[in-house]
Design a protein around this motif. Structure first.
Motif, mmCIF file in Angstrom:
data_model
loop_
_atom_site.group_PDB
_atom_site.id
_atom_site.type_symbol
_atom_site.label_atom_id
_atom_site.label_comp_id
_atom_site.label_asym_id
_atom_site.label_seq_id
_atom_site.Cartn_x
_atom_site.Cartn_y
_atom_site.Cartn_z
ATOM 1 N N CYS A 1 5.154 4.632 2.115
ATOM 2 C CA CYS A 1 4.485 3.472 2.637
ATOM 3 C C CYS A 1 3.297 3.470 3.442
ATOM 4 O O CYS A 1 3.152 4.528 4.359
ATOM 5 C CB CYS A 1 5.501 2.759 3.291
ATOM 6 N N PHE A 2 2.300 2.837 2.889
ATOM 7 C CA PHE A 2 0.919 2.908 3.775
ATOM 8 C C PHE A 2 0.360 1.786 4.123
ATOM 9 O O PHE A 2 -0.602 1.472 4.703
ATOM 10 C CB PHE A 2 -0.061 3.488 2.653
ATOM 11 N N ARG B 1 0.819 -1.199 -0.121
ATOM 12 C CA ARG B 1 0.073 -0.089 0.110
ATOM 13 C C ARG B 1 0.852 1.396 -0.111
ATOM 14 O O ARG B 1 1.917 1.334 0.752
ATOM 15 C CB ARG B 1 -0.901 0.024 1.095
ATOM 16 N N MET B 2 0.491 2.161 -0.840
ATOM 17 C CA MET B 2 1.269 3.244 -0.946
ATOM 18 C C MET B 2 0.520 4.474 -0.753
ATOM 19 O O MET B 2 -0.581 4.644 -1.133
ATOM 20 C CB MET B 2 2.262 3.459 -2.132
ATOM 21 N N LYS B 3 1.130 5.709 -0.392
ATOM 22 C CA LYS B 3 0.349 6.876 -0.034
ATOM 23 C C LYS B 3 0.073 7.800 -1.173
ATOM 24 O O LYS B 3 0.944 8.104 -2.081
ATOM 25 C CB LYS B 3 1.120 7.798 0.755
ATOM 26 N N HIS B 4 -1.057 8.098 -1.348
ATOM 27 C CA HIS B 4 -1.692 8.821 -2.723
ATOM 28 C C HIS B 4 -0.929 10.181 -2.479
ATOM 29 O O HIS B 4 -0.357 10.642 -3.682
ATOM 30 C CB HIS B 4 -3.227 8.925 -2.602
#
Lengths: 431, 637
Positions: free
Chosen positions: A407-408, A380-383
């Protein structure tokens, strides 16, 4: 008081209605033939899988609409009469508007296959489709096998859904790997492997030739282009969608594939607008397609149009491209553009873990090393971080170096960024 | 529940049937339960240790085996297939049968333990007797209904914890968090108190913090701590520090999750055995309104009750009364104070039995009436009465273990000489006067109320302000009024009655019978959400003063509703996520499931800066920047 009528209570129409209410005191009516209340179309699959009940897919409680003075009308619009500003409804009522917003969404693509209208042949877009699926494929007694045609996002959803009811699924995909018209080869192969690992019979480079029915008009089998006959009780049509605009014929509203709109989302007729899946840009924005059947796009068009309708004319000007999906257990996010084949002068960088559960593909310009876009799988990555990097036109080296900042993933997840970085640095060395 | 509806058109043949493995292990678990039930009908098992082991082993094996049969063949990922179709998890017939069984068990446990075989004077019978060997092995004492309950509770958390870990094996946060609740239950809640009890120390679950542990400051408990020497005093200090020091620090850093879903026993059961029922929590707005009033009312009740109980303890009503053979008074001088419930003779006799060298009655009153023993029957140690005002210096010296001489009221008696180094035990609680206690409580409540109203007023909704002001005025008003009216009954009730009502209504009915017994109907966190006063305190701090929040990821939310559906606290997570707002809610226990079930990677539990934590003006990402600014400008205006 100006009366704005919105046809369609999907994400585009409802977002427009909500934002018009935020910005103004106009009378708002939303007409839908599908459901009484707005629901999240993206969640239909979870109802069939038993993760949710249908009521869970409704983001607003039923009192919300009256409280916000958004009138809901359950009816089907048969004709639009721009000259009198009237709508002919299926109930026989003539309904007048001052401004009209068309947000009727999509229907499944059909390509004139023999037997495509047989019982047991369906797509998965509307709530009616979901109910139909409960009739066509409630269990593996009634549906001994399902065949899905076309490898898009709805296809993989349908495969996952049927799989939960232990219905054997054959999945015919024209490309050599899943969704490889959109995903780069390595990504597409990983997803293909993942789908196959769930026990789905995924057949690449295979197409539907004809659908065979019995004397009752029910599907019994399909024949592929390679000549194989597969017995089945359900055929899922997942070869893309097209705008739902049939009811506009002879209305004078200009259409092509979809309803043609200008940069203000207005059709050729003043005071009539189109948003969401059914709209087609006369002039495409950036690299985007003229018809963009994407949930997020529908939502953002609704926000934009609300501004225009409330006295603040605004052009449709979406920001950096982003999207997301989930392929069985693998989450996918994308920011910026990653093309199936790198564009001229661009290159792809791909990393994948040993277990084939996590991967990224990055597209960048070779000469300037400008970062163009990223696909992430299982990470998951940060928009917001990527949006900034794209706006700032950062280099691929900057992005790769600072990847961990985006990184999310939940706390305590093992972070792959060090590995990725090492791998990326090693790749850079000319062989 | 009016929520219950069966939409005929949308339910078909679901993935709800059990596979062969699941059936076998269900049978095994039920077999274990059957042994316990048979034992309760006084079937005499020849070898209790063996049969108890078989019963508990079958239950554990059944649950763990069921998990294996359910998840081992499936790839790692979200496993909610068929949840809405299965009878037990969607308020079907099995769910109603289950609540009858669960809440029925709680009724027996709290109100009719004799039907579980509890015998006050004599050997236990029934299912409690079956647990006797195990209890004797751990603490040396025979089992009680609470030992049976504690054992089963721990087994439930451990075995369903394994199930939960199997289910979420791809999610490190869930694995570590579940490991934590399993550890705290097995050690702090179960083994350590039993061992302490075997060492004649007070029974104390260190992680069970007041006001969840509402009896922590009850008179008998304080006496138990004070009677256990330095270690006991340390435990009492830890108990006070837990709520006033440790809890605020940890909640500031990590949110209330550090307790509610990492440590707490109620939370532990909810997260493990209750995981299958999390989707049943009510997400409607009216439920949230009810929640806010009910949980804060319980907190007020807990504060009122505890204040009254401690006050009445400080009056000395309960102190000397509690002396018994469990105290170790060997060669000590025991000072007792005024007490009017137990005859003085019995108190002195109890001190004598506990080994006291002599008993001195410390008379604080101004009256001239002499305090005398009703009779001297059986009393062999010296007993004297001294006036406090005559002996101020002497009492000070006794406290410092110096040589002292005290003047008895009865001047015909010789002076009382106490040698240097003689240990004294004072049962008159001079360490905290009732005056300073009451004004301390008033001061603390005023301080908290004042700070919140000054600094956080803007963050309180209108009804929260009304509630806070009303409760503050009423509680402090009644407290001061009843304190000054001299009746000795704070809040108009005798403290033991308040304690009893609280224990019945909140401790037994709310947290047990409804809170746990009704999992399959109301969901697994009904107690934590609507009732727990500890959760109310932690939640209040979490909302006002904590680094914890759930962040949302730009514009990626697709409003699917998995997060809201699987939120056990009934938070409509989606309502925030689809607007791009962070979720900062009192009730959030930080279980992390919303983040886990999100198909698009939108939610993340984080500890960060307080600045910008609550961003209700946020605009979804993905638009032209100008539009974003404009929209947020509109929202602000």
């Amino acid at each position: 008081m100006e009366h704005i009528v919105i046809i369609g209570n999907g994400i585009a129409g409802i977002t427009a209605a909500r934002y018009i209410r935020k910005l103004s005191d106009k009378r708002i009516t939303v007409i839908s033939a599908e459901t009484d209340y707005f629901f999240s179309r993206t969640a239909l699959m979870y109802v069939y899988m038993g993760h949710m009940k249908f009521e869970h897919t409704q983001p607003y409680e039923n009192w919300f609409w009256e409280k916000n003075r958004i009138e809901l009308k359950r009816d089907y619009v048969k004709h639009v009469h721009p000259e009198t500003k009237m709508l002919s409804l299926d109930s026989g009522e003539q309904f007048s508007y001052d401004k009209l917003v068309i947000a009727t969404g999509s229907i499944s693509n059909k390509f004139g296959w023999p037997g495509e209208d047989l019982q047991g042949v369906q797509g998965l877009i509307t709530r009616d489709d979901l109910e139909l699926l409960e009739v066509n494929a409630p269990n593996n007694d009634i549906c001994k096998r399902a065949v899905l045609i076309g490898g898009g996002l709805i296809g993989v959803e349908l495969a996952e859904m049927l799989h939960t009811r232990k219905i054997p699924v054959t999945f015919l995909v024209r490309e050599e790997a899943f969704w490889s018209g959109v995903l780069p080869k390595a990504d597409a192969r990983m997803i293909s492997d993942h789908i196959i690992s769930h026990g789905i019979d995924l057949q690449h480079e295979e197409e539907l030739d004809e659908i065979i029915g019995d004397e009752n008009g029910r599907v019994t089998a399909i024949k592929t282009k390679k000549g194989e006959t597969i017995e089945c009780n359900l055929v899922g049509l997942c070869a893309g969608v097209k705008p739902q605009i049939g009811f506009l014929a002879s209305s004078g509203i200009e259409t092509d594939k979809g309803i043609l709109v200008d940069e203000h989302l207005q059709t050729n007729i003043k005071g009539i607008y189109a948003i969401g899946d059914c709209a087609q840009q006369r002039k495409a924005v950036g690299e985007r397609k003229p018809v963009e059947a994407v949930w997020y796009t529908g939502r953002m068009m609704g926000e934009t149009l609300a501004q225009t309708l409330c006295g603040n004319p605004m052009e449709w000007s979406p920001g950096n491209w982003f999207n997301s999906a989930k392929f069985m257990d693998i989450e996918y996010q994308t920011y910026g553009w990653v093309w199936a084949e790198p564009k001229d002068g661009n290159e792809h960088y791909h990393w994948q873990d040993e277990k084939n559960e996590r991967a990224i593909t990055v597209e960048f310009e070779i000469a300037s090393r400008k970062f163009i876009g990223i696909n992430t799988f299982g990470i998951r990555m940060k928009h917001e971080v990527f949006d900034n990097w794209l706006n700032e036109e950062r280099s691929v080296d900057h992005v790769m170096e600072h990847l961990s900042k985006s990184c999310f993933d939940p706390e305590f997840y093992k972070k792959p960024f060090k590995k990725i970085n090492t791998h990326f640095q090693n790749q850079k060395v000319p062989s | 529940m009016s929520d219950y509806q069966r939409n005929m058109s949308l339910t078909g043949e679901p993935p709800k049937s059990l596979n062969a493995g699941q059936k076998i292990f269900t049978a095994l678990g039920l077999f274990g339960l059957a042994i316990l039930i048979i034992a309760n009908f006084n079937v005499n098992f020849p070898d209790k240790t063996l049969w108890l082991s078989i019963a508990l082993g079958s239950i554990i094996g059944g649950i763990v085996g069921f998990s294996w049969a359910t998840y081992s063949g499936k790839s790692a990922g979200i496993k909610n297939d068929g949840v809405m179709f299965k009878s037990i998890t969607s308020r079907g017939l099995w769910a109603w049968m289950a609540i009858l069984a669960f809440s029925g068990f709680y009724v027996l446990l709290y109100f009719y333990p004799q039907y579980l075989g509890l015998v006050a004077d004599g050997d236990n019978t029934g299912v409690i007797a079956l647990f006797d060997p195990f209890s004797k092995f751990l603490s040396g004492n025979p089992a009680s209904q609470w030992f049976v309950y504690g054992t089963l509770y721990t087994i439930a958390i451990l075995s369903f914890g394994i199930k939960f870990m199997w289910k979420y094996r791809h999610n490190s946060y869930e694995l570590i968090r579940t490991g934590s609740v399993m550890f705290f239950q097995a050690s702090f809640a179960f083994i350590i108190p039993e061992i302490m009890s075997s060492l004649n120390q007070p029974y104390y679950d260190f992680k069970n913090i007041w006001p969840l542990n509402y009896d922590l400051f009850a008179g008998y408990k304080i006496d138990e701590f004070l009677g256990a020497g330095n270690f006991g005093v340390a435990m009492l200090i830890f108990g006070v520090a837990s709520i006033f020091v440790i809890t605020p620090i940890l909640t500031y850093k990590y949110g209330k999750r550090w307790y509610c879903s990492w440590v707490c026993g109620c939370g532990g059961l909810a997260e493990t055995a209750g995981d299958s029922f999390r989707q049943l929590s009510n997400k409607k707005q009216y439920a949230w309104n009810i929640e806010r009033w009910v949980i804060h009312s319980v907190l007020v009740f807990a504060v009122v009750m505890t204040t009254a109980v401690v006050y009445s303890y400080l009056k000395g009503n309960e102190s000397a009364m509690s002396i018994g053979s469990w105290n170790d008074f060997s060669d000590k001088v025991v000072f007792i104070g005024e007490q009017d419930q137990k005859p003085l003779h019995d108190v002195v006799l109890a001190a004598q039995e506990a080994g006291a060298a002599q008993v001195v009655y410390l008379d604080r009153s101004d009256s001239d009436q002499m305090v005398t023993l009703e009779s001297k029957e059986g009393i062999t140690i010296p007993f004297n009465v001294v006036k406090e005002k005559d002996n101020v210096q002497g009492i000070k010296q006794v406290n410092e273990q110096k040589q002292a001489t005290l003047l008895p009221v009865d001047r015909s008696m010789a002076d009382i000489k106490i040698e240097k180094g003689t240990e004294s035990v004072i049962y008159d609680n001079v360490w905290l006067s009732k005056e300073s206690f009451v004004w301390g409580v008033v001061g603390l409540l005023t301080l908290i109320f004042g700070l919140v109203m000054i600094f956080k007023r803007k963050e309180l909704a209108k009804d929260a302000k009304i509630g806070a002001v009303a409760y503050f005025v009423i509680v402090v008003g009644i407290l001061v009024f009843t304190y000054l009216d001299g009746s000795g009954k704070l809040f108009f009730f005798e403290s033991w009655k308040l304690n009893k009502y609280y224990g019945f209504l909140i401790g037994a009915v709310f947290s047990g019978v409804i809170g746990t017994g009704f999992y399959p109907i109301f969901g697994n966190r009904v107690w934590c959400r609507f009732g727990c006063p500890m959760a109310a305190i932690l939640g209040f701090q979490q909302r006002m003063f904590s680094r914890f929040r759930i962040t949302t990821n730009g514009g990626q939310c697709i409003s699917c509703g998995n997060c809201s559906t699987y939120c056990e606290m009934g938070i409509d997570v989606r309502a925030y996520a689809q607007k791009g707002e962070n979720i900062v809610r009192s009730s959030c226990v930080g279980c992390g499931i919303c983040s886990a079930v999100c198909p698009r990677g939108v939610l993340k539990l984080e500890n960060g800066s307080m600045e910008g934590r609550i961003n209700s003006d946020s605009v979804l990402l993905g638009q032209d920047p100008d539009l974003m600014a404009l929209l947020s400008g509109n929202k602000n205006s």
